[in-house]
Design a protein around this motif. Structure first.
Motif, mmCIF file in Angstrom:
data_model
loop_
_atom_site.group_PDB
_atom_site.id
_atom_site.type_symbol
_atom_site.label_atom_id
_atom_site.label_comp_id
_atom_site.label_asym_id
_atom_site.label_seq_id
_atom_site.Cartn_x
_atom_site.Cartn_y
_atom_site.Cartn_z
ATOM 1 N N ILE A 131 0.859 -1.187 0.000
ATOM 2 C CA ILE A 131 0.000 0.000 0.000
ATOM 3 C C ILE A 131 0.896 1.238 0.000
ATOM 4 O O ILE A 131 1.767 1.380 0.847
ATOM 5 N N ARG A 132 0.659 2.123 -0.947
ATOM 6 C CA ARG A 132 1.372 3.403 -0.957
ATOM 7 C C ARG A 132 0.579 4.412 -0.140
ATOM 8 O O ARG A 132 -0.657 4.348 -0.098
ATOM 9 N N THR A 133 1.270 5.340 0.469
ATOM 10 C CA THR A 133 0.568 6.335 1.291
ATOM 11 C C THR A 133 -0.434 7.128 0.452
ATOM 12 O O THR A 133 -1.483 7.514 0.956
ATOM 13 N N ASN A 134 -0.146 7.325 -0.820
ATOM 14 C CA ASN A 134 -1.069 8.039 -1.713
ATOM 15 C C ASN A 134 -2.340 7.243 -2.004
ATOM 16 O O ASN A 134 -3.333 7.804 -2.473
ATOM 17 N N ASP A 135 -2.314 5.917 -1.768
ATOM 18 C CA ASP A 135 -3.474 5.066 -2.027
ATOM 19 C C ASP A 135 -4.539 5.180 -0.935
ATOM 20 O O ASP A 135 -5.699 4.819 -1.170
ATOM 21 N N VAL A 136 -4.152 5.643 0.240
ATOM 22 C CA VAL A 136 -5.086 5.726 1.364
ATOM 23 C C VAL A 136 -6.081 6.849 1.091
ATOM 24 O O VAL A 136 -5.703 7.995 0.878
ATOM 25 N N ASP A 137 -7.385 6.509 1.065
ATOM 26 C CA ASP A 137 -8.391 7.524 0.731
ATOM 27 C C ASP A 137 -9.078 8.130 1.947
ATOM 28 O O ASP A 137 -9.716 9.167 1.846
ATOM 29 N N THR A 138 -8.939 7.472 3.116
ATOM 30 C CA THR A 138 -9.588 7.974 4.326
ATOM 31 C C THR A 138 -8.695 7.751 5.526
ATOM 32 O O THR A 138 -8.121 6.662 5.679
ATOM 33 N N VAL A 139 -8.593 8.754 6.382
ATOM 34 C CA VAL A 139 -7.952 8.613 7.686
ATOM 35 C C VAL A 139 -9.005 8.952 8.731
ATOM 36 O O VAL A 139 -9.608 10.022 8.695
ATOM 37 N N VAL A 140 -9.237 8.020 9.645
ATOM 38 C CA VAL A 140 -10.149 8.239 10.759
ATOM 39 C C VAL A 140 -9.302 8.434 12.015
ATOM 40 O O VAL A 140 -8.432 7.613 12.310
ATOM 41 N N LEU A 141 -9.547 9.521 12.715
ATOM 42 C CA LEU A 141 -8.853 9.789 13.972
ATOM 43 C C LEU A 141 -9.818 9.490 15.111
ATOM 44 O O LEU A 141 -10.908 10.076 15.177
ATOM 45 N N THR A 142 -9.427 8.593 16.001
ATOM 46 C CA THR A 142 -10.311 8.245 17.108
ATOM 47 C C THR A 142 -10.473 9.399 18.088
ATOM 48 O O THR A 142 -11.467 9.470 18.799
ATOM 49 N N HIS A 143 -9.509 10.293 18.115
ATOM 50 C CA HIS A 143 -9.584 11.548 18.867
ATOM 51 C C HIS A 143 -8.352 12.366 18.499
ATOM 52 O O HIS A 143 -7.503 11.910 17.740
ATOM 53 N N SER A 144 -8.250 13.567 19.025
ATOM 54 C CA SER A 144 -7.244 14.506 18.531
ATOM 55 C C SER A 144 -5.952 14.576 19.338
ATOM 56 O O SER A 144 -5.145 15.467 19.103
ATOM 57 N N HIS A 145 -5.708 13.654 20.255
ATOM 58 C CA HIS A 145 -4.465 13.712 21.027
ATOM 59 C C HIS A 145 -3.268 13.400 20.129
ATOM 60 O O HIS A 145 -3.342 12.559 19.233
ATOM 61 N N HIS A 146 -2.159 14.083 20.405
ATOM 62 C CA HIS A 146 -0.990 14.068 19.515
ATOM 63 C C HIS A 146 -0.476 12.668 19.200
ATOM 64 O O HIS A 146 -0.017 12.403 18.086
ATOM 65 N N ASP A 147 -0.533 11.749 20.135
ATOM 66 C CA ASP A 147 0.022 10.414 19.911
ATOM 67 C C ASP A 147 -0.819 9.568 18.948
ATOM 68 O O ASP A 147 -0.411 8.473 18.575
ATOM 69 N N HIS A 148 -1.953 10.103 18.513
ATOM 70 C CA HIS A 148 -2.818 9.413 17.544
ATOM 71 C C HIS A 148 -2.826 10.091 16.176
ATOM 72 O O HIS A 148 -3.383 9.528 15.237
ATOM 73 N N VAL A 149 -2.237 11.271 16.056
ATOM 74 C CA VAL A 149 -2.426 12.068 14.835
ATOM 75 C C VAL A 149 -1.141 12.577 14.172
ATOM 76 O O VAL A 149 -1.209 13.207 13.130
ATOM 77 N N GLU A 150 0.011 12.309 14.742
ATOM 78 C CA GLU A 150 1.225 12.998 14.286
ATOM 79 C C GLU A 150 1.680 12.645 12.876
ATOM 80 O O GLU A 150 2.421 13.409 12.272
ATOM 81 N N ASN A 151 1.266 11.529 12.324
ATOM 82 C CA ASN A 151 1.691 11.154 10.966
ATOM 83 C C ASN A 151 0.616 11.408 9.913
ATOM 84 O O ASN A 151 0.669 10.865 8.813
ATOM 85 N N ILE A 152 -0.310 12.266 10.238
ATOM 86 C CA ILE A 152 -1.426 12.530 9.319
ATOM 87 C C ILE A 152 -0.946 13.050 7.964
ATOM 88 O O ILE A 152 -1.546 12.772 6.927
ATOM 89 N N ASP A 153 0.167 13.761 7.961
ATOM 90 C CA ASP A 153 0.693 14.319 6.706
ATOM 91 C C ASP A 153 1.234 13.256 5.755
ATOM 92 O O ASP A 153 1.513 13.536 4.599
ATOM 93 N N MET A 154 1.350 12.016 6.210
ATOM 94 C CA MET A 154 1.795 10.921 5.340
ATOM 95 C C MET A 154 0.757 10.580 4.268
ATOM 96 O O MET A 154 1.071 9.907 3.296
ATOM 97 N N PHE A 155 -0.483 11.019 4.460
ATOM 98 C CA PHE A 155 -1.585 10.580 3.610
ATOM 99 C C PHE A 155 -2.221 11.776 2.907
ATOM 100 O O PHE A 155 -3.338 12.197 3.236
ATOM 101 N N PRO A 156 -1.542 12.333 1.902
ATOM 102 C CA PRO A 156 -1.982 13.582 1.285
ATOM 103 C C PRO A 156 -3.304 13.491 0.526
ATOM 104 O O PRO A 156 -3.979 14.507 0.343
#
Length: 192
Positions: free
Chosen positions: A59-84
């Motif tokens: 799976i390429r990071t560009n292939d991911v069409d949806t990112v679901v965040l279970t909540h907004s704490h930093h330890d769950h969201v810091e790599n969000i920029d990997m999925f443009p």
């Protein structure tokens, strides 16, 4: 049919006083017939492992069409920029810094057999992902159930905004799941 793959298994280290010394969330991939969804992107420290896991399953990071965040704490969201190319989804609450995200305000199906459900208690923006998988019913719980011990002992997360809501969320999750993916650990079966 929906297939789950654990991309990285999260961890949680506490001091003797119970304070969090280090936290990294579990990150999970859900593949449907036509969607590629990542639930929680973990912390910067887990970035190399996350990339390697995706590469190993093709799976390429560009292939991911949806990112679901279970909540907004930093330890769950810091790599969000990997999925443009991904649409980001988060529950309504204290998360104004996700301006580009689709804010979920009620329980919502995002694909066949995949529902985002409000599971507050740890935070007011907590939601979990309920998945009818090819081999059972899964809940990717985020920090509604951060560790297996929280489930086994029926105790709320140590960090929570409302104890009663947290206990109710644990019950909602346990009434559905055969397997729970906790916020900071490996998946576990609800019985046995």
């Amino acid at each position: 049919m929906n297939h789950l793959t654990i991309l990285v298994i999260g961890s949680l280290f506490r001091g003797k006083d119970g304070s969090v010394l280090e936290a990294h969330s579990t990150s999970t991939l859900i593949r449907t017939d036509d969607r590629i969804i990542v639930v929680d992107t973990s912390s910067h420290k887990f970035n190399p492992a996350l990339k390697m896991s995706l590469r190993q399953i093709g799976i390429r990071t560009n292939d991911v069409d949806t990112v679901v965040l279970t909540h907004s704490h930093h330890d769950h969201v810091e790599n969000i920029d990997m999925f443009p190319n991904a649409k980001v989804m988060i529950h309504a609450g204290d998360n104004d810094f996700f301006r580009e995200a689709e804010v979920i305000e009620k329980d919502t199906f995002i694909a066949k057999g995949i529902e985002l459900r409000y599971t507050p208690g740890h935070s007011w923006d907590s939601m979990s992902v309920f998945v009818d998988g090819y081999d059972g019913k899964y809940v990717i719980a985020g920090d509604a159930i951060p560790l297996e011990d929280n489930f086994r002992k029926n105790v709320p997360p140590m960090i929570h905004v409302c104890r009663d809501a947290a206990i109710k969320s644990i019950k909602t999750i346990s009434n559905y799941a055969n397997v729970i993916v906790p916020g900071h650990g490996a998946p576990f079966k609800t019985k046995g």
